[in-house]
Scaffold this motif. Structure first.
Motif, mmCIF file in Angstrom:
data_model
loop_
_atom_site.group_PDB
_atom_site.id
_atom_site.type_symbol
_atom_site.label_atom_id
_atom_site.label_comp_id
_atom_site.label_asym_id
_atom_site.label_seq_id
_atom_site.Cartn_x
_atom_site.Cartn_y
_atom_site.Cartn_z
ATOM 1 N N UNK A 101 43.560 31.637 32.194
ATOM 2 C CA UNK A 101 43.841 32.534 33.421
ATOM 3 C C UNK A 101 45.386 32.446 33.953
ATOM 4 N N UNK A 102 45.877 30.996 34.596
ATOM 5 C CA UNK A 102 47.223 30.676 34.671
ATOM 6 C C UNK A 102 48.056 30.928 34.111
ATOM 7 N N UNK A 103 48.142 30.357 32.413
ATOM 8 C CA UNK A 103 49.386 30.912 32.124
ATOM 9 C C UNK A 103 49.008 31.976 30.979
ATOM 10 N N UNK A 104 47.908 32.587 30.635
ATOM 11 C CA UNK A 104 47.831 33.967 30.529
ATOM 12 C C UNK A 104 48.483 35.442 31.471
ATOM 13 N N UNK A 105 48.985 34.777 33.112
ATOM 14 C CA UNK A 105 48.796 35.312 34.134
ATOM 15 C C UNK A 105 47.424 36.463 33.978
ATOM 16 N N UNK A 106 46.786 36.233 34.016
ATOM 17 C CA UNK A 106 45.173 37.647 33.403
ATOM 18 C C UNK A 106 44.254 36.284 34.686
ATOM 19 N N UNK A 107 43.382 38.357 35.702
ATOM 20 C CA UNK A 107 42.868 37.056 36.547
ATOM 21 C C UNK A 107 41.571 36.799 35.787
ATOM 22 N N UNK A 108 40.603 35.911 36.661
ATOM 23 C CA UNK A 108 38.918 35.947 36.480
ATOM 24 C C UNK A 108 38.541 36.569 36.637
ATOM 25 N N UNK A 109 37.547 37.244 35.332
ATOM 26 C CA UNK A 109 36.546 37.875 35.777
ATOM 27 C C UNK A 109 34.383 37.834 35.883
ATOM 28 N N UNK A 110 34.016 37.647 36.890
ATOM 29 C CA UNK A 110 33.169 36.983 36.935
ATOM 30 C C UNK A 110 31.676 38.049 36.819
ATOM 31 N N UNK B 18 28.811 45.418 40.617
ATOM 32 C CA UNK B 18 30.023 45.053 40.459
ATOM 33 C C UNK B 18 30.568 44.413 38.636
ATOM 34 N N UNK B 19 29.783 45.260 37.943
ATOM 35 C CA UNK B 19 29.688 45.111 36.479
ATOM 36 C C UNK B 19 30.876 45.504 35.636
ATOM 37 N N UNK B 20 31.361 44.064 35.403
ATOM 38 C CA UNK B 20 32.987 44.554 34.795
ATOM 39 C C UNK B 20 33.472 45.822 33.773
ATOM 40 N N UNK B 21 34.363 46.915 33.571
ATOM 41 C CA UNK B 21 34.211 47.528 32.672
ATOM 42 C C UNK B 21 34.693 46.868 31.291
ATOM 43 N N UNK C 117 34.359 35.588 26.486
ATOM 44 C CA UNK C 117 33.485 34.846 27.840
ATOM 45 C C UNK C 117 33.349 33.621 27.723
ATOM 46 N N UNK C 118 32.977 33.553 29.036
ATOM 47 C CA UNK C 118 32.972 32.055 29.020
ATOM 48 C C UNK C 118 32.083 31.533 30.458
ATOM 49 N N UNK C 119 32.453 30.111 30.688
ATOM 50 C CA UNK C 119 31.594 29.621 31.946
ATOM 51 C C UNK C 119 32.521 28.876 31.990
ATOM 52 N N UNK C 120 32.526 29.057 33.943
ATOM 53 C CA UNK C 120 33.605 28.824 34.391
ATOM 54 C C UNK C 120 34.263 27.414 34.613
ATOM 55 N N UNK C 121 35.023 27.196 34.382
ATOM 56 C CA UNK C 121 35.760 25.538 34.691
ATOM 57 C C UNK C 121 37.456 25.212 34.639
ATOM 58 N N UNK C 122 37.577 24.442 34.238
ATOM 59 C CA UNK C 122 39.245 24.163 33.905
ATOM 60 C C UNK C 122 40.164 24.671 33.250
ATOM 61 N N UNK C 123 39.604 24.780 32.049
ATOM 62 C CA UNK C 123 40.008 25.540 30.424
ATOM 63 C C UNK C 123 39.934 26.804 31.877
#
Length: 939
Positions: A369-378, A231-234, A358-364
């Motif tokens: 994602x909350x402030x920008x209103x965008x989903x996190x894609x893993x 399910x690799x992101x486009x 490109x991020x490692x998951x965490x509080x940042x």
């Protein structure tokens, strides 16, 4: 294994085939245009146009070359070129009238050869002299501005890369330039700025090549063989800002580098790992100006003024991009190390830049994602099939079950898989199963990259978070909050108040995942590390933790049965040596429906041979072993086990229940070996032992019917099965019409609430299956018996049996000459059950059967692709498994040969087409006479 996006059945297979064919055609065409761009300078072209009047138009000083590109899976026919010839006629007229200057020539480039009828027309005197057709192996004399015709996209890339290697672009891998040019052709084909007129002008091509170099030469190196993730992101979506997250080792940077190769937009890479938040805008602005504009655009000196802030630099860049009407993509690696405010200010300063963080998951990441209103894609890691490809490439050996275990151990993360395979190669001689076994038991001697990377992450956690990870790592199935709380209290004395705030923080990092509403599980990649750290908590051992969890799960399952957790519970019984419970469960038929693992069979073997155990326990352990052996037709140890059961019955003071079980097993074993006299003797004994109760009588009749079937008395077996079917329908309060065209969920409300409804459903399915098998042997119609058996097996959670009868149903539908119906059965029913049931041993047989069905449907590309995906598993299969796979592969080849023969015959007999006499050369090109080649026996 839960169904993934790639394993779930598609809704419209024909539509998918059409979509895939369309995209294959466009890819081939765009690569052909890229080849024309690479030849433009040497051919003296003025410009190259794409997707205007023709697929490709090459304007030269005194002439124009028009190219129509065709991709087909069959020989080219007259209908395929009819439209092109009509357009060529119109274009020819515009040049003749002077509306377009210079001469015109027309080319049709195809990836397949011309069919007999079209070839005859080309060779006739009626074919236009200015129209040339070329195909692989028949490229002949080509225009200097044109590449040859290729077989497929892979050959196209290889040819273009060989030409690109001769260009003075030493900093760039040739394949990179090819894919980038193909992406630019795609952009130009859409008429998007700066290619509104679909044209590449010769004088601008050096700038195009330079732009590609500026964009890509500092991207991290793409792996030699990049393998996509599940399910690799486009790369390009309607989101201007994307957050792609994954643990270290998840392949984020490799994904970005690979995606940039195929990106039609200008792209740049920036590693923010060592950049302070206050310096981010300035550093990023200067990097992007240099990479995206470059010296060839001029004016950088005016931009890089002393004292210019980072925000000003980014705004200047944004205005330049706005002026040129283009967007650009910026990959920001290690974005999780940058404060969210700094990232937001950079994003808000621009409008033409697309950001991929490109991020490692965490509080940042949660905050961003909350402030920008965008989903996190893993990134979800490699699929089992992809891991099998990597195993084969490393020289290792693994079947499907082993590749699945490796995925569970590593989470499928590319770096972790590769590190494990390196250890398997150097220490275990390529035996991946042995490595997985040692990792699970924590007895491996080589530290993997997974352990090294995750240890650093684990050590940075709070004490409560470490405890939560370690506790959840004990379980191989999700636990409820209450179950985790009970485990924490029993092992560590930890209360809910201390544990669950830590779990909330771990959920943000992806280390702990929430399943459903309230169940929790640790990420697969972290489980082995958590188990290894259990000893840090008061000396708790894995065995003690498993024993505690076993008690908690036993209590939960008694209160609320959950069949999905049953296999994990059985594995806990084996791991803790709980022979009592294991033997008790082994007496139930459903115990064998989840694929009894070798380690569980070993525990039963040990119990059967343990003289210190009570005779009844040893007897029922043997009963379970014999049941498994008879199911698998493994007769080498059945007689030994039956003899030991007989001694225990005689010496151990066992009762009628054991006598009845032994009598049935003896009868079935005798039937398997064709000993009719022994079967008859057992039937007579069975008549005296069976209690006069409907439940016992039905089971005894079923075993008798099975015995007659194994002896070859199919008529009598069918009659017994048919009578039992009616009896079970009456017992359950339904009739066959209630099952017709109904899904299992709609059948449940119709059932009478019997005392053992699941057992009754399975037994009804058994009778339907036996009836259908007898019908097959007698060559009579079984109607819907197998389909109904499949429904009842799934309702009873007897999934191993459901898969077997489902495969038989597919074969039955094929025998009725309905390949489309067989394909629907596999895609709608069988394949989803195979993946949801987590029965690894059934995956390869069902998928190889699916490949054969695709071939029967004429989808040979799909059949070949499926067989290719199964090839890496071959080295890990048993001899019987390899033999079955080879048989299926040969069947696909034979079906292809028959299909080609049929098409050749049809093409020669079609009205208006060329006739081939039986004494003339066969059009297949074999050189043999038609009557002795494809014409043999055809008329």
């Amino acid at each position: 294994m839960p169904p993934t996006s790639e394993s779930l059945a598609i809704l419209d297979a024909r539509q998918l085939a059409r979509i895939e064919a369309t995209h294959r055609g466009f890819l081939y065409q765009h690569l052909y245009a890229a080849g024309c761009l690479l030849l433009a300078a040497s051919a003296g072209a003025v410009s190259v146009l794409v997707e205007r009047d023709e697929d490709v138009e090459i304007k030269l000083p005194d002439r124009c070359v028009y190219v129509q590109v065709k991709t087909r899976t069959r020989p080219l026919t007259q209908n395929d070129v009819k439209g092109a010839l009509s357009r060529f006629k119109t274009l020819r007229a515009t040049h003749a009238s002077g509306a377009r200057p210079g001469k015109a020539s027309f080319w049709i480039l195809s990836n397949t050869a011309c069919g007999p009828a079209l070839l005859a027309e080309i060779r006739s005197g009626y074919w236009p002299v200015d129209v040339t057709v070329r195909w692989p192996g028949h490229n002949g004399q080509l225009d200097a501005a044109l590449p040859p015709a290729w077989v497929d996209a892979a050959e196209a890339v290889a040819w273009c890369a060989a030409l690109a290697a001769s260009l003075p672009l030493a900093a760039l891998v040739p394949e990179t330039l090819v894919w980038k040019l193909a992406g630019l052709v795609t952009l130009a084909s859409s008429g998007t700025a700066p290619y509104e007129n679909h044209a590449f002008h010769a004088e601008a091509l050096p700038d195009v090549f330079e732009q590609v170099v500026l964009q890509l030469h500092e991207f991290p190196t793409v792996p030699t063989c990049y393998r996509p993730q599940a399910g690799e992101p486009n790369l390009i979506t309607n989101q201007r800002v994307r957050v792609i997250s994954g643990f270290s080792g998840a392949g984020k940077t490799a994904w970005a580098s690979q995606a940039a190769l195929h990106c039609a937009l200008p792209a740049a890479y920036f590693d923010a790992g060592d950049v302070p938040g206050t310096a981010l805008a300035t550093a990023l602005g200067r990097e992007l100006l240099a990479r995206l504009l470059g010296a060839s655009k001029g004016g950088l000196g005016q931009v890089l003024l002393p004292g210019a802030t980072g925000t000003e630099l980014l705004r200047v860049l944004d205005r330049r991009l706005q002026r040129d009407g283009i967007d650009a993509v910026v990959f920001v690696d290690n974005a999780h190390q940058v404060p969210g405010d700094a990232l937001r200010s950079v994003i808000q300063a621009t409008s033409r830049l697309r950001f991929v963080l490109l991020c490692q998951p965490g509080q940042t990441v949660v905050d961003l994602t909350a402030t920008l209103g965008i989903p996190e894609e893993r990134l979800s890691g490699w699929t089992v099939d992809t891991i099998a490809e990597e195993v084969a490439a490393s020289g290792g050996r693994a079947d499907y079950a082993t590749c699945q275990r490796l995925r569970e151990t590593t989470g499928g993360l590319p770096l972790y898989v590769q590190s494990a395979l390196q250890a398997a190669s150097t220490v275990y001689g390529g035996d991946v199963a042995a490595l997985c076994t040692d990792i699970r038991a924590q007895t491996h001697v080589v530290q993997t990259a997974q352990e090294a990377i995750l240890a650093r992450m684990y050590d940075a956690l709070s004490p409560a978070a470490k405890a939560a990870v370690a506790l959840l790592s004990v379980a191989e199935c999700p636990l409820t909050r209450d179950e985790l709380a009970s485990l924490a209290q029993a092992l560590l004395g930890v209360q809910d108040a201390a544990l669950f705030p830590a779990i909330r923080s771990l959920a943000a990092t992806g280390i702990i995942q929430v399943v459903g509403r309230d169940r929790l599980q640790v990420h697969d990649a972290v489980r082995m590390l958590g188990r290894a750290r259990l000893g840090q908590y008061g000396g708790v051992t894995l065995g003690a933790a498993q024993a505690t969890l076993k008690g908690i799960l036993s209590s939960s399952l008694q209160q609320q049965p959950d069949i999905a957790r049953f296999p994990a519970f059985v594995r806990l019984l084996g791991a803790t040596g709980d022979v009592d419970t294991l033997v008790d469960l082994a007496g139930h038929e459903l115990f064998h429906e989840f694929g009894v693992a070798d380690d569980i069979l070993s525990v039963l073997e040990g119990a059967a041979g343990n003289a210190n155990l009570p005779a009844s326990q040893r007897f029922w352990a043997l009963d379970a072993l014999v049941f498994a052996e008879l199911t698998q037709s493994a007769s080498t140890t059945v007689s030994e086990h039956l003899a030991l059961m007989t001694r225990l019955l005689c010496d151990g003071g066992l009762g009628k229940k054991e006598q009845l079980a032994l009598c049935m097993k003896r009868m079935l074993a005798a039937a398997h070996h064709g000993r009719a006299a022994d079967v008859q003797a057992a039937l007579e004994e069975l008549a005296t032992l069976t209690p006069d109760e409907p439940t016992f009588l039905r089971v005894a009749k079923h075993n008798a019917a099975c015995s007659f079937y194994f002896l070859g008395n199919y008529q009598h077996a069918m009659e017994l099965a048919e009578a039992l079917i009616r009896e079970y329908y009456d017992h359950l309060g339904i009739h066959p019409g209630d099952v017709l065209a109904r899904n299992p969920k709609d059948i449940w409300p119709l059932l009478r609430d019997t005392e053992r409804v699941q057992d009754d459903l399975k037994h009804l399915a058994d009778e339907l299956d036996l009836y259908a098998r007898c019908c097959s042997e007698l060559r009579v119609e079984s109607r819907l018996a197998r389909i109904h058996a499949f429904k009842f097996y799934t309702m009873a959670n007897a999934l191993e049996s459901a898969i077997k009868v489902g495969q038989d149903a597919v074969d039955e539908v094929l025998d009725r000459d309905d390949p489309i119906g067989a394909r629907q059965l596999l895609e709608d029913l069988l394949l989803p059950v195979v993946y949801s049931a987590d029965l690894a041993d059934r995956v390869i047989p069902v998928r190889s059967q699916y490949a054969v069905v695709l071939a029967y449907c004429g989808d040979f590309a799909g059949a070949d692709a499926e067989m290719l995906r199964l090839t890496p598993y071959e080295s890990g299969l048993t001899d019987d498994g390899r033999k079955e796979l080879r048989i299926q592969r040969r069947l696909v080849d034979r079906l292809r040969e028959a299909h080609v023969e049929k098409r050749l015959i049809a093409s020669t007999d079609r009205k208006g087409a060329q006739k081939v006499g039986r004494n003339e050369p066969c059009p297949c090109g074999s050189g043999r006479k038609y009557k002795k080649c494809h014409g043999a026996g055809s008329r």
